[in-house]
Design an enzyme around this catalytic site. Structure first.
Site, PDB file in Angstrom:
ATOM      1  CG  ASP A   1      -1.923  -1.125   1.219  1.00 39.71           C
ATOM      2  OD1 ASP A   1      -2.321  -1.538   0.119  1.00 39.71           O
ATOM      3  OD2 ASP A   1      -2.304  -1.614   2.312  1.00 39.71           O
TER       4      ASP A   1
ATOM      5  CB  SER B   1     -11.883   3.903 -23.919  1.00 44.53           C
ATOM      6  OG  SER B   1     -10.559   4.392 -23.980  1.00 44.53           O
TER       7      SER B   1
ATOM      8  CD  GLU C   1      -9.494   8.357 -19.864  1.00 41.35           C
ATOM      9  OE1 GLU C   1      -9.607   7.461 -19.011  1.00 41.35           O
ATOM     10  OE2 GLU C   1      -9.087   8.127 -21.015  1.00 41.35           O
TER      11      GLU C   1
END
Ligand code: ADP
Length: 324
Positions: free
Chosen positions: A128, A216, A188
């Protein structure tokens, strides 16, 4: 000079933990120190699951994913009486000090053991990257590359079919996996624990891209923020893209560790053995810039996480640009 040390892996497993154990064995053996592997973290400590490990074992595990010693969680270890059983077991076996590879929780255990007379040094083992006192943790780079490969594949099919995807990655309460993966794959829309977008904001951003004619879209989110399947449905309703969720889950934990993870693991392990040989305990080894450092566990547990929100804003802006 100490003669016998133990090594254990604790908390969530991470690729590179084996390389850390191998590094401990090699560095200790070179100093004439025997190493005992402790199975299943603190659980093995209180059950006396110790086995002598040598340089052949080190060679066998160095390159492997997972943790050959095993890992476990033992909440009872917070109780002093439980830890005392572990301390007694170590003393009986003549083990004078320990290397603990794990996350913040494991460090707490290591600190408490040091206070009870067993010097411990922590190594940052978690995918993490949520140990604030180390720039990178062992396992982060491998998990990142696993995520990158998955997103690249998802992009191929989203682009072919003019679709959107919601991809959920691990990170616990740390957004680094999402930030780094989003930056390197051009997602995005990115939402992380530290800089969370509302579901409405996500849908709106995807809708804008749909209207402009983007072929996409990939929405990348850190775990525990949303119900990703439900979010995908909302994105589909609002944007018009056929949208599916992919929860990468435990694929991110496994796999052969990358060169960077192995290097960090082995070099940190060597540094950790040096600390123990010098009689130090209650410290962890971390990466600060390009330098390994040993810091007091106590002094770093409440350190604030580096603020990466500016970095994330820049990436969000850049990734949402496109040429029709
Ligand atoms: P991580 O090390 O990845 O943060 P956890 O938080 O689950 O994972 O901690 C691993 C183990 O460390 C726990 O199962 C427990 O045995 C031990 N531990 C956690 N917190 C403490 C504490 N405050 N005192 C002593 N031991 C602890």
């Amino acid at each position: 000079m100490i003669k016998k040390i133990g090594v254990l892996t604790s908390g969530g497993d991470a690729p590179g933990m084996n390389a850390a154990v191998a590094g401990v064995i090699r560095a200790a053996n070179a100093k004439g120190i025997e190493v005992y592997g402790i199975r299943d973290g603190y659980k093995g400590l209180i059950n006396g699951w110790f086995e002598k490990v040598d340089i052949d074992f080190a060679q066998e595990i160095l390159t492997r994913g997972g943790t050959r010693l095993g890992s476990a969680r033992l909440p009872e270890f917070k109780e002093e009486s439980v830890r005392q059983i572990g301390v007694d077991n170590l003393k009986k076996a003549g083990i004078e000090a320990l290397v603990v590879c794990g996350g913040d929780g494991s460090y707490m255990g290591a600190q408490r053991l040091t206070e009870m007379g067993i010097n411990c040094v922590g190594l940052p083992g978690t995918i993490d990257n949520d140990i604030v006192s180390s720039d990178y943790t062992i396992g982060f780079d491998t998990a990142l590359n696993t995520i990158i490969e998955a997103i690249d594949r998802i992009r191929d099919t989203m682009q072919s079919h003019n679709r959107a995807a919601v991809v959920e990655v691990m990170g616990n309460h740390c957004g680094d996996l999402a930030l780094y993966a989003g930056t390197t794959t051009g997602c995005e829309v990115i939402s992380t624990s530290e800089s969370k977008l509302t579901e409405e904001e996500i849908c709106e951003q995807v809708k804008v891209l749909a209207k402009k004619g983007k072929r996409s879209v990939i929405v990348l989110v850190t775990e525990n923020l949303y119900d990703s399947n439900a979010l995908a449905k909302k994105v589909e309703e609002k944007s018009g893209y056929v949208t599916r969720a992919t929860i990468l889950g435990h694929t991110q934990r496994g796999g052969i560790p990358t060169g960077m993870d192995r290097y960090l693991a082995v070099t940190s392990a060597i540094y950790a053995v040096d600390q123990l040989a010098a009689g130090k305990g209650g410290v962890y080894v971390g990466l600060d810039g390009n330098k390994l450092v040993a810091r007091d566990i106590n002094s770093t547990l409440n350190m604030p996480r580096k603020d990466k929100s500016q970095e994330l804003s820049t990436i969000r802006l850049l990734n949402s640009q496109f040429k029709k």
